[in-house]
Design a protein around this motif. Structure first.
Motif, PDB file in Angstrom:
ATOM      1  N   VAL A  36      -6.846   3.754  -6.659  1.00 18.97           N
ATOM      2  CA  VAL A  36      -6.177   3.785  -7.885  1.00 18.97           C
ATOM      3  C   VAL A  36      -4.834   4.801  -7.616  1.00 18.97           C
ATOM      4  CG1 VAL A  36      -7.909   3.425  -9.730  1.00 18.97           C
ATOM      5  CG2 VAL A  36      -7.330   5.888  -9.001  1.00 18.97           C
ATOM      6  N   GLY A  37      -3.784   4.568  -8.583  1.00 18.74           N
ATOM      7  CA  GLY A  37      -2.697   5.516  -8.204  1.00 18.74           C
ATOM      8  C   GLY A  37      -1.645   4.863  -8.846  1.00 18.74           C
ATOM      9  N   PRO A  38      -0.447   5.195  -9.276  1.00 22.15           N
ATOM     10  CA  PRO A  38       0.578   4.478  -9.970  1.00 22.15           C
ATOM     11  C   PRO A  38       1.531   3.796  -8.969  1.00 22.15           C
ATOM     12  CG  PRO A  38       1.081   6.929  -9.477  1.00 22.15           C
ATOM     13  CD  PRO A  38      -0.127   6.799  -9.242  1.00 22.15           C
ATOM     14  N   ASN A  39       2.276   2.980  -9.194  1.00 20.86           N
ATOM     15  CA  ASN A  39       3.222   1.983  -8.389  1.00 20.86           C
ATOM     16  C   ASN A  39       3.812   3.153  -7.376  1.00 20.86           C
ATOM     17  OD1 ASN A  39       2.822  -0.545  -9.511  1.00 20.86           O
ATOM     18  ND2 ASN A  39       4.136  -0.362 -10.984  1.00 20.86           N
ATOM     19  N   SER A 183     -19.848  -4.370   0.904  1.00 20.82           N
ATOM     20  CA  SER A 183     -19.019  -3.320   0.059  1.00 20.82           C
ATOM     21  C   SER A 183     -17.788  -4.023  -0.616  1.00 20.82           C
ATOM     22  CB  SER A 183     -18.891  -2.007   0.723  1.00 20.82           C
ATOM     23  OG  SER A 183     -20.156  -1.753   1.194  1.00 20.82           O
ATOM     24  N   VAL A 184     -17.031  -3.417  -1.418  1.00 24.83           N
ATOM     25  CA  VAL A 184     -15.824  -3.744  -1.972  1.00 24.83           C
ATOM     26  C   VAL A 184     -14.767  -2.536  -1.968  1.00 24.83           C
ATOM     27  CG1 VAL A 184     -14.622  -4.927  -3.749  1.00 24.83           C
ATOM     28  CG2 VAL A 184     -16.897  -5.493  -3.255  1.00 24.83           C
ATOM     29  N   LEU A 185     -13.770  -2.825  -1.535  1.00 27.11           N
ATOM     30  CA  LEU A 185     -12.529  -1.808  -1.765  1.00 27.11           C
ATOM     31  C   LEU A 185     -11.621  -2.560  -2.744  1.00 27.11           C
ATOM     32  CD1 LEU A 185     -11.169   0.981  -1.336  1.00 27.11           C
ATOM     33  CD2 LEU A 185     -10.082  -0.290   0.555  1.00 27.11           C
ATOM     34  N   PHE A 186     -11.314  -1.863  -3.967  1.00 22.56           N
ATOM     35  CA  PHE A 186     -10.912  -2.640  -5.145  1.00 22.56           C
ATOM     36  C   PHE A 186      -9.421  -2.083  -5.609  1.00 22.56           C
ATOM     37  CE2 PHE A 186     -12.165  -4.771  -9.411  1.00 22.56           C
ATOM     38  CZ  PHE A 186     -10.694  -5.229  -9.423  1.00 22.56           C
ATOM     39  N   SER A 187      -8.280  -2.152  -5.184  1.00 23.30           N
ATOM     40  CA  SER A 187      -7.123  -1.580  -5.560  1.00 23.30           C
ATOM     41  C   SER A 187      -6.612  -2.304  -7.105  1.00 23.30           C
ATOM     42  CB  SER A 187      -6.202  -1.687  -4.529  1.00 23.30           C
ATOM     43  OG  SER A 187      -4.983  -1.306  -5.017  1.00 23.30           O
ATOM     44  N   THR A 188      -6.453  -1.597  -7.815  1.00 21.28           N
ATOM     45  CA  THR A 188      -6.079  -2.062  -9.159  1.00 21.28           C
ATOM     46  C   THR A 188      -5.239  -1.322 -10.237  1.00 21.28           C
ATOM     47  OG1 THR A 188      -6.669  -3.393 -11.063  1.00 21.28           O
ATOM     48  CG2 THR A 188      -8.236  -1.970 -10.237  1.00 21.28           C
ATOM     49  N   HIS A 189      -4.545  -1.875 -10.847  1.00 19.80           N
ATOM     50  CA  HIS A 189      -4.006  -1.162 -12.252  1.00 19.80           C
ATOM     51  C   HIS A 189      -4.675  -1.175 -13.507  1.00 19.80           C
ATOM     52  CE1 HIS A 189      -0.079  -1.399  -9.430  1.00 19.80           C
ATOM     53  NE2 HIS A 189      -0.039   0.066  -9.906  1.00 19.80           N
ATOM     54  N   ILE A 190      -5.670  -2.018 -13.394  1.00 24.64           N
ATOM     55  CA  ILE A 190      -6.473  -2.421 -14.595  1.00 24.64           C
ATOM     56  C   ILE A 190      -7.646  -1.535 -14.571  1.00 24.64           C
ATOM     57  CG2 ILE A 190      -7.603  -4.125 -15.972  1.00 24.64           C
ATOM     58  CD1 ILE A 190      -5.619  -6.145 -14.687  1.00 24.64           C
TER      59      ILE A 190
END
Length: 285
Positions: A36-39, A183-190
């Protein structure tokens, strides 16, 4: 055999106007990690470095205990990737997509692909350009599952999806890791999606590591603090991250170990969104 699916150690990458600085985190087998993190924080850059789409300057990236550059070919046999936009040719049908993608994998299973199409209601003869956003995401997932990927790397896969499709997607991820080997690496804004499924969170802001660890540890590290205008002393103001003041009062983020001394204020449990927003607004690390 390494018990870690993914390890980043002091990874750096510099552009003319941005630096990804000493990124380090570990994703064990059998778990989901939210990134996670902002744009502009560096999430996509981090993913591109893991996939060796960009060349790192310093540090080490291990996937399944192997160096991601020297063992790239072997590693990519066991990685599935879903980006925020479709990377298959628009004029391909679903059937064409399998033919084109399967030749790159030694362990491709046609029966698994067929089963995923049936589960996802994906028609063989429909063109990629004719598929909805949700169907395109499911096609990418079907391809990832069909070569027995041990690591899924997801970059904003649920953006633009309706809540029902997003919920179905999260269920698929939880099924995927059940055997303890995937395993899962999941980048998301939600970030509400992550609160449902993630075991670990890595938080990057302006190219810097803010936090990596369990979801519980992140959410348990802070309170939302609220109060009336007259409650906001200089001491409190100095300890609040991402302070927001109005005529009605104030609110922001405060470390749990600093909150007890301000019993005259109000406290709530933060969401991941609260933490990301407050820190991104210019609060302390």
């Amino acid at each position: 055999m390494s018990k870690q699916c993914l390890e980043l150690k002091n990874v750096c990458k510099t552009f003319y106007d941005f630096k990804l600085n000493n990124i380090s985190f570990t994703l064990p087998k059998g778990y989901i990690m939210g990134l996670v993190g902002p744009n502009g924080a560096g999430k996509t850059t981090t993913i591109q470095l893991i996939l060796n789409m960009l060349e790192k300057e310093n540090g080490e990236i291990l996937v399944f205990g192997k160096d991601n550059v020297t063992c790239e070919k072997d590693i990519k046999q066991e990685i599935g990737v879903v980006f925020d936009s479709m990377f298959y040719v628009d004029s391909w049908t679903v059937k064409d997509t399998e033919k084109a993608v399967s030749i790159f994998y030694d362990d491709w299973h046609h029966d698994v692909f067929a089963g995923m199409l049936k589960r996802f209601n994906l028609p063989l003869n429909k063109k990629v350009s004719e598929l909805s956003r949700g169907m395109q995401m499911k096609l990418m997932l079907a391809c990832a599952f069909s070569h027995n990927a041990k690591l899924l790397i997801l970059d904003e896969p649920t953006s633009g999806l309706d809540p029902v499709t997003r919920d179905e997607f999260l269920e698929i991820l939880q099924e995927y890791i059940k055997d303890g080997e995937r395993s899962v690496l999941f980048s998301t804004h939600i970030t509400s999606d992550l609160e449902q499924v993630a075991d670990y969170i890595t938080f990057i802001n302006q190219g810097n590591m803010i936090f990596t660890g369990s979801m519980e540890d992140l959410l348990g590290s802070y309170h939302l603090i609220k109060g009336r205008p007259q409650d906001l002393t200089p001491e409190i103001e100095g300890n609040i991250i991402g302070l927001r003041k109005t005529d009605m009062g104030f609110e922001g983020l405060i470390a749990v170990n600093e909150a007890a001394q301000y019993g005259h204020c109000f406290f709530e449990h933060p969401t991941i969104d609260d933490i990301v927003i407050c820190i991104a607004k210019g609060g302390r690390k």
